[in-house]
Motif scaffolding. Structure first.
Motif, short mmCIF file in Angstrom:
data_model
loop_
_atom_site.label_atom_id
_atom_site.label_comp_id
_atom_site.label_asym_id
_atom_site.label_seq_id
_atom_site.Cartn_x
_atom_site.Cartn_y
_atom_site.Cartn_z
N TYR A 266 0.83 -1.20 0.00
CA TYR A 266 0.00 0.00 0.00
C TYR A 266 0.86 1.25 0.00
CZ TYR A 266 -3.83 3.17 1.21
OH TYR A 266 -4.75 4.19 1.19
N TYR A 267 1.95 1.23 0.77
CA TYR A 267 2.80 2.41 0.90
C TYR A 267 4.04 2.36 0.01
CZ TYR A 267 0.08 4.22 4.82
OH TYR A 267 -0.91 4.75 5.59
N GLY A 268 4.10 1.42 -0.91
CA GLY A 268 5.18 1.40 -1.88
C GLY A 268 6.53 1.04 -1.30
N LEU A 269 6.57 0.20 -0.27
CA LEU A 269 7.82 -0.24 0.33
C LEU A 269 8.28 -1.53 -0.34
CD1 LEU A 269 7.07 0.37 4.12
CD2 LEU A 269 7.82 1.99 2.38
N PRO A 270 9.58 -1.88 -0.20
CA PRO A 270 10.08 -3.07 -0.90
C PRO A 270 9.37 -4.36 -0.51
CG PRO A 270 11.91 -1.71 -0.13
CD PRO A 270 10.66 -1.13 0.46
N ARG A 428 -3.44 10.98 7.40
CA ARG A 428 -4.19 11.81 6.44
C ARG A 428 -3.26 12.18 5.30
NH1 ARG A 428 -9.00 13.10 8.89
NH2 ARG A 428 -9.02 12.25 11.01
N LEU A 429 -2.84 11.15 4.55
CA LEU A 429 -1.77 11.29 3.57
C LEU A 429 -2.02 10.37 2.38
CD1 LEU A 429 1.02 11.03 6.24
CD2 LEU A 429 0.74 13.05 4.79
N VAL A 430 -1.60 10.82 1.21
CA VAL A 430 -1.60 9.92 0.07
C VAL A 430 -0.40 8.98 0.20
CG1 VAL A 430 -2.83 11.49 -1.46
CG2 VAL A 430 -0.33 11.60 -1.34
N LYS A 521 -8.56 3.20 -1.60
CA LYS A 521 -7.63 3.15 -2.74
C LYS A 521 -8.39 2.98 -4.05
CE LYS A 521 -3.35 0.79 -4.10
NZ LYS A 521 -2.40 -0.31 -3.72
N ALA A 522 -9.56 2.33 -4.01
CA ALA A 522 -10.34 2.09 -5.22
C ALA A 522 -11.03 3.35 -5.73
CB ALA A 522 -11.38 1.01 -4.95
#
Length: 725
Positions: A266-270, A428-430, A521-522
């Motif tokens: 979800y947060y783009g981590l490895p 409260r963040l993208v 996210k959808a």
């Protein structure tokens, strides 16, 4: 055999905590049966006429919950789709696991409406804190056996050894058996436990869906959503079936790994090895300090907090490596305030803080804050200490500090001498912004229980590569065993001291929160922004229209631009309430903190019983609506002669954007209009409370899980009349 009457069906299928459990079960009436129900298969259950009559009156629902659980656990997961024999080890376990789940549900739901029949005492035994003995189980077995499919009732009698084995299994599985609302309340601290008077926890919310309440409490905590409850229920049933095969901890460890992997994605981590799970943001603080103490120069740590009064009450203690409450997620008793064993290597952590507000309540200028931060970091480094500097994004009232450009400058100026952790527990963040921070070398604290409106007490610490690498060589403080398990941390050398027992409550709460995160996210980012803007604009206007509330200005978050991002919006609307008796002149005298806390409780209560049948408030939808908003935050006020005012909060959360599944047919416009109407009703209820402050204060109504029933209203009227006579 007749189908259940519609009134009986609606008694439980209309309830959000049972709708998802019932799934596709088919219930029919069994005429003349002396038993409350009998399970025929995983999809077919017979209900006695007596129980059907009770259900039509909204009573005896726990029996249906028992039937549904038993049917689900007896279902064979194999290809033949048959049922498990109760004479088998797994079948006997299923019978008692279903009975314990029903007994715990009964304790939540009450045992009313059972007529004049004497209640069997097995629910009391099976709802207890300890597993019963083999002898007690043997006595209960005949009471449960008749509820099973008829071909299986007349099998061979069970030998005593079977109950000895069952007792041993229950002893090691006891804490993991139960309904979702029980299991989700485990593995936190005392704040998660329900007050038996209200059916709510310390935060005024529930681990059962509460769709009848107007809920804008995402800055504090929210009751579980329908979507989240359904996701947690699926995971819980998987766990219950695994327990029957003695694979509970294995399945929980897999679930924990999946939660960490999903959060990383979800947060783009490895990968999930860059995620630490924790029951709360305060627990995340302990994890951050532990890793900061593994700094490459092995220096003692100075922990610099931003406005701890606007984060969490226990944060300053956790930031020093001390027990921040009287209990933990894993221990019932710890010495609050004392050092946690193993922290403070090679010297005690010291804590400094930087306020965000001046004594009069005004916000301190960003440039002044940046200078103070730089000065404190420099002093600590000159004293031979390693620095753990916090960025707060956002505070309870929506403030952000230090700014992005300041942190970038600090990273260049102080390098490896200063770790930076972002307290983004409001979340409260993208996601792109969070992943950018982690790539820049900052750790980030998030929760699923604020903006995302998951159940309270699900936190996570997201790790940059530099922090993650320390875990392969360092060692965690042994005292963290009281707070964390190995499955909640990455696979690493440092976590070897932690327990292998998985925090099942934490995993179920995160499962519910992730369902809301995926739903958000959808929704396309531009649409998310539009929905938030419509709600926030309307509610801001509604606050401005009223003379008894005063909006606290919050600056727009200062962030680098990301296309279609919505996180530069003010999504927490903090406001003061005019004190009762204030004449509405040019000055505005707000409620003090203690009075604001009373107002907060009364908003979440059904106020109709306060009024007599002849008063219009008794029939008022405003008085009867349960309103759950953000807890009061202490803010300085020049109008209170040094006393703190209490700022209440109406917040926009993810659920406002994505909606509940049951609202899908309304359409976005209609649904948002209803949310705006509910927010206006919250403000109207505040006005009603101010008008009747002394009277309501004498009654001091408690918040409740659901509105008062008609019977409760009548009872209150009678007691009032008797008092007057």
């Amino acid at each position: 055999m007749a189908p259940l009457p519609a009134s009986a069906v609606s008694a439980f299928l209309d309830r959000p905590d049972l709708r998802f459990v019932a799934d596709e079960a088919r219930l029919r009436i069994d005429s003349g049966s002396p038993l409350p129900f009998r399970v025929l298969s995983a999809r077919e259950i017979l209900i006695s006429e007596a129980l059907a009559g009770n259900l039509s009156r909204g009573q005896g629902v726990w029996r249906v919950r028992h039937a549904l659980e038993l049917a689900a656990l007896l279902a064979d997961e194999g290809a033949d789709g048959g049922t498990v024999s109760p004479a088998s080890t797994q079948g006997l376990r299923a019978c008692f696991a279903a009975a314990r789940t029903a007994a715990l549900f009964r304790a939540f739901d009450g045992a009313e409406g059972e007529g004049k029949q004497r209640e069997p005492d097995w629910p009391i035994v099976l709802a207890g804190p300890h597993a019963p003995s083999a002898a007690t189980l043997a006595k209960i077995w005949p009471l449960l056996r008749g509820l099973l499919p008829s071909p299986l009732i007349h099998g061979e009698e069970l030998v005593p050894e079977a109950f000895e084995d069952l007792a041993a299994w229950l002893e090691r599985s006891w804490a993991l058996i139960g309904p979702s609302e029980t299991l989700m309340a485990a593995g936190g601290d005392a704040r998660l436990q329900l007050d038996p008077r209200t059916g709510l926890n310390h935060y005024g919310c529930s681990h059962r869906p509460r769709p009848w309440a107007a809920t804008f409490a995402s800055s504090t905590a929210s009751s579980v959503s329908e979507r989240g409850f359904a996701a947690a229920e699926d995971a819980r049933l998987t766990l219950q079936r695994a327990l029957l095969r003695d694979r509970g901890q294995t399945v929980l460890a897999d679930m924990a790994r999946q939660v960490r992997t999903t959060l990383a994605h979800y947060y783009g981590l490895p990968d999930g090895d860059h995620v630490i799970l924790a029951p709360s943001g305060t627990d995340c603080e302990l994890a951050a300090l532990a890793i900061a103490e593994m700094n490459p120069d092995a220096l003692p740590v100075t922990n610099i907090l931003i406005a701890p009064n606007e984060t969490g009450r226990g944060v300053p203690l956790a930031a020093a490596g001390r027990h921040f409450a009287d209990d933990t997620a894993r221990l019932a008793h710890v010495p609050a305030g004392e050092a946690i064993k193993g922290f403070g290597r090679p010297g005690c952590a010291e804590v400094e803080d930087i306020p965000l507000r001046a004594p009069d309540g005004s916000e301190i200028a960003a440039a002044v804050l940046a200078t103070r931060c730089a000065q404190q970091v420099e002093r600590a480094i000159e004293a031979g200490r390693h620095v753990l500097l916090h960025q707060l994004d956002l505070s309870k009232t929506g403030l952000l500090a230090p700014t992005e450009d300041v942190l970038q400058r600090f990273a260049l100026q102080f390098g490896r001498q200063c770790d930076i952790v972002v307290d983004a527990c409001q979340a409260r963040l993208v996601p792109q912004r969070v992943s950018g921070w982690v790539r820049a070398g900052r750790a980030v604290m998030v929760t699923g229980s604020k903006f995302f409106t998951g159940p309270p007490f699900c936190g996570a610490l997201l790790l940059p590569d530099t922090w993650r690498k320390r875990l392969d060589d360092g060692a965690l403080p042994i005292g963290l065993r009281a707070y964390a398990g190995r499955s909640e941390w990455p696979t690493c050398t440092a976590s070897a001291c932690l327990s292998d027992v998985v925090n099942h409550g934490l995993i179920l709460r995160w499962t519910a929160a992730l369902a809301e995160m995926e739903a958000l996210k959808a929704v396309p980012p531009a649409e998310t922004r539009w929905r938030l803007a419509r709600f926030l604009t309307a509610v801001t206007e509604a606050i401005a229209e009223r003379e008894d509330v005063l909006l606290l200005e919050a600056p727009v978050p200062d962030r680098p631009q990301i296309p279609d991002a919505w996180d530069d919006m003010v999504t927490i609307l903090s406001f003061l309430v005019r004190a009762p008796g204030d004449d509405g002149a040019a000055s505005f005298v707000p409620l003090g903190l203690a009075e604001a806390r009373c107002l907060y409780r009364w908003l979440n209560a059904d106020l109709r019983p306060v009024f007599t049948r002849d008063e219009p408030e008794r029939q008022s939808a405003v008085a009867g609506l349960l309103c759950h908003i953000g807890q009061p935050v202490a803010v300085p006020s020049g109008a209170l002669d040094g006393r703190l005012a209490g700022a209440l909060r109406i917040s926009a959360g993810a659920r406002l954007v994505s909606g509940e599944p049951s609202h899908a047919a309304l359409g976005t416009d209609v649904r948002l209009a209803q949310e705006i109407s509910d927010a206006r009703t919250v403000l109207e209820k505040i006005s009603l409370i101010r008008r009747h402050w002394q009277r309501i204060a004498r009654y001091d109504p408690l918040p409740t899980y659901a509105p008062a029933t008609d019977a409760a209203l009548v009872s209150r009227s009678v007691s009032q009349q008797n008092g007057e006579n």
